[in-house]
Design a protein around this motif. Structure first.
Motif, PDB file in Angstrom:
ATOM      1  N   GLN A 347     -57.744 -46.452  26.958  1.00 57.73           N
ATOM      2  CA  GLN A 347     -56.512 -47.172  27.266  1.00 57.73           C
ATOM      3  C   GLN A 347     -55.541 -47.115  26.084  1.00 57.73           C
ATOM      4  N   ARG A 348     -56.064 -47.310  24.875  1.00 56.14           N
ATOM      5  CA  ARG A 348     -55.217 -47.293  23.690  1.00 56.14           C
ATOM      6  C   ARG A 348     -54.785 -45.872  23.322  1.00 56.14           C
ATOM      7  N   THR A 349     -55.683 -44.889  23.522  1.00 54.44           N
ATOM      8  CA  THR A 349     -55.392 -43.518  23.087  1.00 54.44           C
ATOM      9  C   THR A 349     -54.574 -42.744  24.106  1.00 54.44           C
ATOM     10  N   PHE A 350     -54.972 -42.836  25.391  1.00 53.43           N
ATOM     11  CA  PHE A 350     -54.330 -42.043  26.427  1.00 53.43           C
ATOM     12  C   PHE A 350     -53.414 -42.851  27.332  1.00 53.43           C
ATOM     13  N   GLY A 351     -53.453 -44.186  27.209  1.00 52.74           N
ATOM     14  CA  GLY A 351     -52.654 -45.020  28.096  1.00 52.74           C
ATOM     15  C   GLY A 351     -53.195 -45.097  29.506  1.00 52.74           C
ATOM     16  N   TRP A 352     -54.499 -44.854  29.698  1.00 48.84           N
ATOM     17  CA  TRP A 352     -55.100 -44.871  31.029  1.00 48.84           C
ATOM     18  C   TRP A 352     -55.313 -46.305  31.502  1.00 48.84           C
ATOM     19  N   ASN A 353     -55.233 -46.502  32.824  1.00 49.50           N
ATOM     20  CA  ASN A 353     -55.529 -47.817  33.384  1.00 49.50           C
ATOM     21  C   ASN A 353     -57.025 -47.950  33.664  1.00 49.50           C
ATOM     22  N   SER A 354     -57.414 -49.086  34.228  1.00 46.10           N
ATOM     23  CA  SER A 354     -58.842 -49.352  34.435  1.00 46.10           C
ATOM     24  C   SER A 354     -59.467 -48.393  35.451  1.00 46.10           C
ATOM     25  N   ASN A 407     -53.227 -38.134  22.134  1.00 48.26           N
ATOM     26  CA  ASN A 407     -52.917 -38.181  23.563  1.00 48.26           C
ATOM     27  C   ASN A 407     -52.404 -36.817  24.007  1.00 48.26           C
ATOM     28  N   LYS A 412     -58.150 -34.761  25.885  1.00 46.68           N
ATOM     29  CA  LYS A 412     -58.723 -35.350  27.107  1.00 46.68           C
ATOM     30  C   LYS A 412     -59.848 -34.465  27.653  1.00 46.68           C
TER      31      LYS A 412
END
Length: 532
Positions: A347-354, A407, A412
């Motif tokens: 979440q912090r590195t790629f901005g992904w959601n849950s 990112n 990834k």
């Protein structure tokens, strides 16, 4: 009165008299397939139920109980701790009880009561006290399921213990894989109570299977005496329920008798002390308890107390057992540590959601489906080499995870590429250790038949397994969370790599190798005997 008698016979499986009719569909209800399915579903239910409500607990605290937002993290940690404490305390108790009761089925049914009560409390509880009690009952139910369920699989599978534990690994993987996704999605779409409706449905199926299942050693009483190989309980436990004949694979007692008939000195050349001990075992099998093993020699100790004390003390002397427990602690600590930090990292590195983070966990848990194959390797070659391979494979993978920092599409892809073999390495590290608990007990029985009494100590052994696994579940997340917040992701990965390396060293030197079930043929058992 007749209804009560029939109900008791149904629950206990005890034959009332010689005219009693066998239970309906006896061959199916006592089949190996149904028993494996029942235990696997019980373990899946425990994992599924635990992981299903974890995403919902913060909302239940605010909506159901009315806890302030700034206190949610505090009380969430307390509720998780309640589960862990109940699991730690309940596991050895449940294991000892299972070893000294007439049937493994009774403890499983008691666990069902605890599971049903915890589900009701967590669903409808409107105070912190009720939620904490629900988590305690959930942990107590889990301690029974793991300790008694694994022991029942050992009773059923005999020589294919590793394969049986492989099915347990699959049940764990499926539960960890789908429960958080279902819990979060159902809560978002249908609300709080809908999550528990799913839990109730899974529990109902679990209840039906546990009630239908009949243990092989209980079902054997319904087979005619002329179809059994002999009056010995050790032999009758091995009779195939469907055919009434002994299976091709011999029982542990048969293997031990065969070894003694061929001359145990041919395996590892025991000294005079070993020869005299074997002679004493043959001459007087019932008097195996030495004075040093009996507590408070000056007082009269009940036979039940002597049995529990002596069997537990003998098992706890095993260096090989504690090596397996340490490796289990490391494996579960690394796995649970990633559970606690990976989602927040992406979440912090790629901005992904849950949702995206949940899909990422597929890379770790899907390889768990190779667990039966890993268990077969452990049955064939012993636990040492598969487990050593697993921990050695973890070391470079954990170190390389520190290079995921940006990112970008390359980073990834690198993360997913590393997590897939990481899941495979965790499967190789976990399943052989589950089977090693049985191998240790069989090795001690092969060296000194009857040392653990008539019913054995498989329940206690897997109770200790559960303690080690749950300790890893406490240490791993605390370690991971503290290191990530204070030193960063890269420090966490190489520190976990060092931890895995320590487990690899322990596995290589102290776990059992090929033929570990017959300890006289391995160096590991000789080291263990000297240490004991």
């Amino acid at each position: 009165m007749r209804l009560f008698t029939n109900a008791w016979q149904f629950l206990s499986g005890t034959k009332k008299d010689s005219k009693s009719k066998p239970p309906f569909l006896l061959s199916i209800r006592s089949s190996t397939t149904l028993i494996i399915l029942t235990v696997s579903l019980a373990i899946f239910t425990d994992i599924f139920y635990y992981a299903l409500i974890v995403p919902v607990i913060p909302f239940s605290l605010t909506v159901q109980v009315g806890i302030a937002e700034d206190q949610v993290q505090h009380w969430t940690s307390i509720l998780i701790a309640c589960y862990s404490v109940a699991l730690l305390i309940g596991s050895p108790i449940a294991g000892i009880y299972a070893d000294h009761t007439s049937s493994r089925r009774w403890p499983l049914l008691i666990g069902l009561i605890a599971l049903a009560a915890s589900t009701l409390l967590l669903c409808f509880g409107n105070s912190i006290g009720l939620l904490a009690l629900g988590r305690v009952l959930q942990g107590f139910s889990a301690s029974i399921v793991w300790s008694v369920g694994c022991a029942l699989l050992v009773d059923t599978m005999k020589s294919a213990v590793g394969v049986a534990m492989g099915y347990v690994g699959v049940a764990m993987s499926v539960g960890l894989l789908i429960a958080p996704v279902i819990g979060g999605s159902v809560y978002a779409a249908a609300g709080y109570y809908a999550v528990y409706y799913i839990a109730f449905g899974v529990v109902v199926v679990d209840v039906l299977l546990r009630l239908l299942m009949i243990e092989k050693k209980v079902a054997i009483q319904w087979i005619k005496e002329d179809e059994t190989p002999g009056p010995s309980e050790e032999g009758t436990d091995q009779v195939d329920i469907e055919t009434g004949n002994s299976p091709i694979t011999p029982s542990l007692q048969d293997r031990t008798d065969s070894i003694k008939a061929k001359g145990t000195h041919n395996l590892a050349g025991p000294g005079p002390r070993d020869k005299s001990q074997l002679q004493d075992n043959n001459n007087n099998e019932e008097k195996r308890i030495e004075p040093a093993d009996i507590p408070n020699q000056g007082s009269v100790v009940p036979p039940e107390t002597i049995s529990i004390w002596c069997t537990s003390k003998s098992l706890l002397k095993s260096t090989r057992l504690f090596a397996a427990l340490y490796c289990l602690l490391v494996e579960s600590g690394i796995m649970m540590g990633f559970d606690a930090t990976l989602a927040l990292f992406v979440q912090r590195t790629f901005g992904w959601n849950s949702t995206a983070a949940g899909i990422l966990f597929l890379a770790i848990f899907v390889p768990g489906f190779i667990s039966p194959l890993v268990g077969w390797l452990a049955d064939k070659y012993g636990a040492r080499w598969p487990c050593f391979f697993g921990f050695c494979g973890l070391i470079p993978l954990l170190v390389c995870l520190r290079f995921v920092t940006q990112n970008s599409i390359q980073h990834k892809i690198l993360l997913c590429f590393l997590l897939a073999p990481l899941g495979i390495a965790l499967a190789f590290a976990n399943v052989p250790l589950m089977a090693e608990i049985t191998y240790v007990i069989e090795a001690k029985v092969a060296r000194q038949p009857g040392i653990f009494g008539e019913k054995g100590v498989y329940g206690l052994g897997y109770g200790l397994f559960n303690v080690a696994f749950s300790l890893g579940g406490v240490v791993g997340p605390l370690w991971a969370g503290y290191v990530v917040e204070s030193a960063g992701w890269g420090t966490l990965t190489w520190s976990f790599a060092i931890w895995a390396a320590s487990a690899a060293v322990v596995a290589y030197f102290w776990l059992g190798g090929k033929g570990a079930k017959m300890p006289e043929s391995t160096d590991t058992s000789q080291q263990e005997e000297t240490a004991s």
